[in-house]
Each structure stands twice: as C-alpha cells, then as structure tokens.
Design an enzyme around this catalytic site. Structure first.
Site, PDB file in Angstrom:
ATOM      1  N   GLY A  30       0.832  -1.199   0.000  1.00  0.00           N
ATOM      2  CA  GLY A  30       0.000   0.000   0.000  1.00  0.00           C
ATOM      3  C   GLY A  30       0.862   1.242   0.000  1.00  0.00           C
ATOM      4  N   GLU A  31       0.184   2.384   0.055  1.00  0.00           N
ATOM      5  CA  GLU A  31       0.869   3.668   0.040  1.00  0.00           C
ATOM      6  C   GLU A  31       0.650   4.328   1.388  1.00  0.00           C
ATOM      7  OE1 GLU A  31       3.293   6.330  -2.242  1.00  0.00           O
ATOM      8  OE2 GLU A  31       2.415   4.429  -2.854  1.00  0.00           O
ATOM      9  N   GLY A  32       1.701   4.465   2.162  1.00  0.00           N
ATOM     10  CA  GLY A  32       1.590   5.090   3.468  1.00  0.00           C
ATOM     11  C   GLY A  32       1.629   6.600   3.367  1.00  0.00           C
ATOM     12  N   GLY A  33       1.576   7.247   4.513  1.00  0.00           N
ATOM     13  CA  GLY A  33       1.556   8.695   4.533  1.00  0.00           C
ATOM     14  C   GLY A  33       2.789   9.321   3.933  1.00  0.00           C
ATOM     15  N   VAL A  91       4.754   1.038   1.063  1.00  0.00           N
ATOM     16  CA  VAL A  91       5.119  -0.030   1.983  1.00  0.00           C
ATOM     17  C   VAL A  91       5.139  -1.338   1.201  1.00  0.00           C
ATOM     18  CG1 VAL A  91       4.540  -1.261   4.104  1.00  0.00           C
ATOM     19  CG2 VAL A  91       4.058   1.185   3.912  1.00  0.00           C
ATOM     20  N   LYS A 105       8.896   0.089   4.902  1.00  0.00           N
ATOM     21  CA  LYS A 105       8.353   1.420   4.636  1.00  0.00           C
ATOM     22  C   LYS A 105       9.456   2.259   3.998  1.00  0.00           C
ATOM     23  CE  LYS A 105       6.278   5.339   7.125  1.00  0.00           C
ATOM     24  NZ  LYS A 105       5.873   5.803   8.477  1.00  0.00           N
ATOM     25  N   ASP A 147      -1.570  11.215  14.839  1.00  0.00           N
ATOM     26  CA  ASP A 147      -2.094  10.822  13.522  1.00  0.00           C
ATOM     27  C   ASP A 147      -2.798   9.461  13.619  1.00  0.00           C
ATOM     28  OD1 ASP A 147      -2.651  11.250  10.865  1.00  0.00           O
ATOM     29  OD2 ASP A 147      -0.820  10.282  10.157  1.00  0.00           O
TER      30      ASP A 147
END
Length: 695
Positions: free
Chosen positions: A384-387, A391, A405, A502
């Site tokens: 997925g795409e983290g902040g 990742v 990450k 967060d």
C-alpha cells in the site's frame, strides 16, 4: 446458482464458530469474487476434505474441485498430526477450522496455507500445490515460523549444536517411518551440552518419498540460526514438511526416539601448576598475570568493538544525517545524534547509529539486504501507500517476513522525522504497538523495517462492503479495547509520554488473530514524565476527519487530541462508515453530529453497521457509542483520559456520563468533495489543514 448458494451456505454452517490456528500465509494468486464459482468450489472442498483427511489411514488427503471449468478450479491438501490417531473427530474439526481461519485471515485470497497445532491446510488455484517435487525443491511461499521468546540457558554454542542434532535425528526417523513420515523424539538434559530436556516432532506429507521428506526437513532445519537455535521452543512449517521442539511434552504417547547429545561445549583444559617461582627476579607468577591481564583485556575489548563496527558498515553508501537539523533529545539511555557540520565527522555520525542499535532491540540494515528482501521493490510486493511513501512486503533469507516502509524523497518527511520514528518506536514495547525491527539510511534512501502483519490495516476491513462482514462484534470490540490499551501505554505507562497525533484506521494494523497494533509514529511528540500538552508554530499536520478542533484551528495538541481521534475511530468501527465522506449522515456533514443526534433521540441502532445485524450485543454497542461520543467532545477538558476510557470499556456496570454535542457539530468543515488525483498524490499525513470550529 441456487445450488452454488446452498453449497456456500453449507460451507459456513460446517465451519466451527472459532478458529484456533497458530498462523497462516496468504498466497499471491489474486482474489476470487464473492459468491462466485471459485468460492463455491472452495466451499465444496471445505465440506468434504475434513472427513476425507480424518478417515485416511495416513491422516492425509488431497482434493480438486473443478466446477465450471479449470479457470475456477481449486486444489487443496490437508494433513493431521501423526499422533492424533485416537481422535479422528478432532482431526476433521481441525481441518474444518483451518478453512474458517483462512476465510477470516486471508479473505478472498485464492491461495492460502493455514497451520494449527494438530493439522495443516493448503489450497490454491494452481495444481502445483499437489506437485510433491515442486513443493520440496522450490516453494518457500508457504513458510511459517514461530519461536519462543525465552532462551535455553547454558553455553550458546553447545546448546545450538544439541538442538540441531535433536532436529536432524528426528528428521531422519520421520523420513524412515513410512508410510506416515512422522516421528517424535526427546533429548534429556545432559549437563552443559543441553541443560534442559527438549521434545521434538517432525512430519512430512505421506505422498513424499523418504528422500524428498529428508530433503524438505533438512531444508527448514537449515533455517536455524544463532538466535533461533537457542530458543526454548519453536516451530517451522512448510506445507510439505514441518518440525517443532519444546521444553515440555506436547504430543501424545511416548517419544519414538531418545537422543543423547554427542556435541557439547569443549571442556576447558587446566594448565599445569608452576613447580617453582622465579626466585632470582623475585617476581611471583600471579604478579606477572596481574600486570599482563589488563592490557590484554583492553586489546580484546577494542578488537570486539572494531569487529562490531566493521560488521555494520555498508557495502554501498553509509548512514547520513540531516546536517541542518537541530539536536534531538532521545529517550533515556539513548545516544544523542548531535549536529555535525564537517565532513570528517560523518563516521562519528554512523558510529552513533551503531551505538543506538546496540542499545536497542532494532538493527541497522544494509540497503542491499532490503533490495534482496523486497526483490528490488517489486511492484507485486507493494502492500500500500503510506503517509510518507510506499510499503512493501519482504522476506529475509532465513524466512522472516517484514514490512518495508520506503520513505519517498518528495514526501516531506526529513531526517528528523525519520530519526524520531526510529528512536521512539524502538524503545516502545507493548502488544498493541507495531514492532520496529530496524532501519536503513543510505544516501537518499530512508527505510523503516517493521514486523509483517498479514491482515493489513483496520480500514481495509471496516470500509469495504465485502470484508466488513469478517469483523463480527466480538472482533470489533477486541480491536477497540486493544487500541485503547495501546494509547494508554503511550500516554501514561511508557518511559516518556507520547502523543501520536495521527491516529486513524489506516494506522491501526491487524495481526494474524485480528489484534490491533498502532503504527506510524512519524508525527508523534515526546514529553517528559509530567508533560502532556504542547503547541506548534509550524504547519498543522495530520489527517482530515481525525484532528481535534483545538489542534486544527490553533495548533494545540495534548493527550486529549489522541482521545478525540480514538473517539472518531470508535464511531467508524460501529457504523462501518468514514467520518468524512460522501455517505448518508442525515442533515449532518460528518458522522459525529449524526451519531450524537441518533443517540440523543434514542435511535442509536440506526448508526450500527448493517453487517452486525441482528444485534446480539446491543448493550455493549450502545455503551461503546456513548464512550465514542464522550471522546469527541468539542472542549478537550470534557473528554476522558485513556485511563478513564479503559476503565469504562472494562466495566459493564460503570455509569457513563451523558455526552454533549460533539465537535464540528452541524458545521461544514473543509471540502467534502472527493479528492482529485493531484490531491491524492500528496501525502495526506502532511496536508496543511485549516479548520473553523463552530457549534
């Protein structure tokens, strides 16, 4: 279609209500469609394979379901442990439970391997799963490991050799024990070589030849390293073979072989005593040793330090620091990474990182190790795409699965934030916090290496119409309570007070048993033991929909900021809807005001996710909704602390306060339109948000 629907329904009725598997690996074969042919074929196997396995003399069975053609064919195998011959009903129940566990932990995956104490199950859309030679020689995708955290006392070298000998001999007996290819053994405590009695088990699927069984077992025994070979128990499982050892008997019946360790710690030789003293010089032998020993100790320590330093040097590039960053005050016991302004101090900077790693339980990895583990950041391995960047899933050569990450160079997270996350989370130890294994910093690459959690994040389930049904109320309550316990640790029980800043469902990861683990500490703030609040003069960072009003409008944050985010998450878990989004919230633009109105009017059940209907736990649900509304009060002083929240969750008799209307009540906050592609390409964690609070 009615027949397929009946078969699928029978599949769910057949499976036990609770799964007890120890772990699983979800395959990379893609997903099947809900209520489609593949699921119908899988249900057909779930209805027949458990009984076929238990009725087999070898407690082993394979099966294929090819309804409607080969494209949706499912291939499966199941094996029960060789010592449960007197409990064939338990064998069938175990395999059936594995089917359910696969459904819960690998939802809609076409391939999965599930391991229980008493059995194992594997299924796939590829017939190669039934190919013995392929699985023995090439396939490591079904590997699962579990290790006791305690260590066997005694000489590590001797213990490791004894454990290796125990497992090797157990494997030899298993490979020769046709037709079941199953063996148990014991190694009695034997002085320094093995100070603890160990019991072992080894097993292969009975369709393997003796040679293939031996090769498979030796392959996974070869995964033992200096760390795992001295553990007080462990198990390594492939779909085709597995071994286990413990310091207590865990199988039925007497051990099939008793093993005596032949390799032990070398017996130290005692030098002969001197027969005379040096009378001419007047110097006694003990005096010579007194003068000679200290320099030798110093030399030895320097040599050890040098070796450790050399071992941590990178083959390509070295650790770098942000030369313009201010000095960061770290948790007690750590080494400060101070500002350095000259090039000749770069090695000292690297040394600081090495010392940091030595003092902590995380490692500094070589960038080439990360490349190898992720197959050069292969797109297929992307989780997925983290902040702050993507990742990836990875696997080290010894089989340890990791989540990598990779911080994007354009993400805005600099070296300060990177160090903050590394040095903070490396010192935090709690069952509801994600575990950081290590980091890597080489050139522009800044990488964090976490434990791999197979069930992704909370938002992956609660906001998906197909997956949310996998989270019944009991699981959702466990998740709520786990998040609360993790936050309480951060706010009160850890060495320093930590405000996450967060907290949101995508930062709540789920382990194999769907237990929550708080992650992503890049924006966290650390305080002394008495500090619990602060403010920022820089841009407000966080995620829209989860930020407390005082932080969004004035930059003020405290432990009550995290409490607010937690309250939003509770309401999202209850409703299965995002707080901010284009869903029906009556006259309200977010879920907070809508939830309060329904609660105030006694219509609270209208908020509850449809997948939880019928509601058999209505009292618990209403209580959690009350707690969630208390957490999102507009004024921070009106919100409970996490200590209060945990007390309210743990006691069903504690009287709860009535919530006032929440923050952002009946007021449009920000832009509700779906984000554009340009917006999505930015890091939502770093988005600057201006919010006007109102009543």
């Amino acid at each position: 279609m009615p027949g397929a629907l009946f078969t699928t329904l029978s599949f769910f009725l057949l499976l036990p209500s609770a799964a007890t598997a120890i772990g699983q690996t979800c395959g990379n074969a893609g997903n099947y469609t809900a209520n489609g042919t593949y699921q119908s074929n899988l249900a057909s196997l779930a209805a027949t394979l458990p009984s076929n396995t238990s009725s087999s003399p070898q407690l082993f069975a394979t099966a294929t379901a090819e309804q409607a053609g080969a494209d949706d064919a499912v291939y499966a195998l199941a094996l029960c442990r060789g010592d449960i011959t007197t409990n064939l009903t338990g064998c069938a129940a175990c395999v059936a439970g594995c089917f359910r566990y696969a459904q819960e932990t690998c939802p809609y995956d076409k391939a999965a391997s599930v391991y229980d104490d008493d059995c194992l199950l594997g299924f796939s859309n590829s017939s190669s799963i039934l190919d013995q030679a392929n699985n023995v020689t090439r396939d490591m995708g079904t590997l699962y490991e579990y290790w006791n955290q305690q260590v066997i006392p005694g000489d590590a070298t001797a213990v490791a050799a004894a454990v290796h000998e125990l497992l090797t001999q157990t494997a030899q007996v298993a490979a020769a024990s046709t037709p079941r290819l199953f063996a148990t053994a014991v190694m009695d405590a034997s002085g320094s070589a093995m100070p603890t009695t160990l019991y072992s088990l080894a097993q292969c699927t009975p369709d393997l030849s003796a040679a293939d069984c031996q090769a498979c077992l030796q392959r996974i025994i070869g995964l033992l390293n200096a760390t795992t070979s001295v553990r007080l128990g462990g198990r390594v499982l492939l779909l085709r073979c597995n071994f286990r050892f413990e310091n207590m008997i865990f199988f039925d019946g007497s051990p099939m072989k008793r093993i005596t360790p032949t390799s032990g710690a070398p017996t130290p030789t005692t030098p002969p005593a001197p027969t005379s003293t040096n009378k001419r010089s007047g110097i006694k032998p003990w005096a010579i040793a007194l003068f000679v020993a200290p320099p030798l100790v110093v030399v030895a320590l320097c040599f050890i330090f040098y070796c450790r330093r050399q071992r941590r040097r990178y083959r390509k590039g070295g650790l770098i620091s942000d030369r313009n960053a201010p000095s960061l005050i770290l948790p007690e016991g750590n080494v400060r990474l101070r500002q350095k302004h000259t090039k000749n101090l770069q090695e000292q900077d690297e040394l600081d990182w090495e010392m940091e790693a030595e003092l902590s339980e995380f490692s500094v990895f070589d960038f080439h190790q990360i490349l190898e583990a992720t197959n050069n950041f292969l797109e297929e391995n992307k989780l997925g795409e983290g902040g702050f960047g993507p990742v990836y899933k990875g696997k080290f050569p010894e089989g340890t699965e990791i989540a990598v990450k990779r911080l994007a160079s354009h993400s805005g997270q600099g070296f300060v934030e990177f160090k903050n996350e590394v040095q903070l989370i490396a010192k935090l130890q709690h069952t509801n916090l994600v575990r950081l294994l290590g980091c890597c910093s080489s050139g522009d690459e800044k990488i964090l290496v976490y434990e791999y959690l197979p069930n992704k994040s909370l938002d992956f389930f609660i906001f998906d119409e197909n997956r949310k049904s996998l989270l019944d109320w009991n699981k959702r309550l466990v998740i709520i309570e786990g998040i609360a316990e993790g936050l309480l640790y951060l706010h009160k029980h850890s060495r320093l007070r930590v405000i996450h800043r967060d907290l949101k469902p995508s930062n709540i990861l789920l382990d194999s048993e769907m237990n929550p683990k708080i992650s992503d500490f890049g924006l966290a703030k650390i305080f002394s033991s008495n500090g619990t609040e602060g403010s920022t003069t820089r841009r407000v960072v966080g995620t829209y929909g989860y930020m407390a009003p005082e932080y969004a409008s004035e930059g003020l944050f405290s432990i009550k900021s995290d409490v607010f985010s937690f309250g939003v998450i509770i309401l999202e878990i209850l409703s299965g809807k995002k707080n901010s989004g284009s869903h029906d919230c009556g006259d309200f633009i977010n879920i907070l005001g809508y939830a309060w109105q329904l609660y105030d009017e006694g219509r609270w059940s209208e908020l509850i996710d449809a997948s939880l209907v019928p509601m058999h736990h209505s009292a618990e649900m209403m209580r959690c909704m009350n707690i969630g509304l208390l957490c999102v009060q507009e004024n921070a002083v009106d919100r409970p602390t996490m200590l209060d929240v945990v007390a309210m969750l743990s006691s069903k008799t504690k009287i709860l306060a009535e919530p006032k209307h929440p923050a952002y009540f009946n007021v449009r906050v920000g832009n509700e339109e779906a984000p554009t592609a340009a917006t999505e390409s930015r890091s939502i964690n770093e988005m600057t948000i201006s919010v006007t609070t109102g009543r």
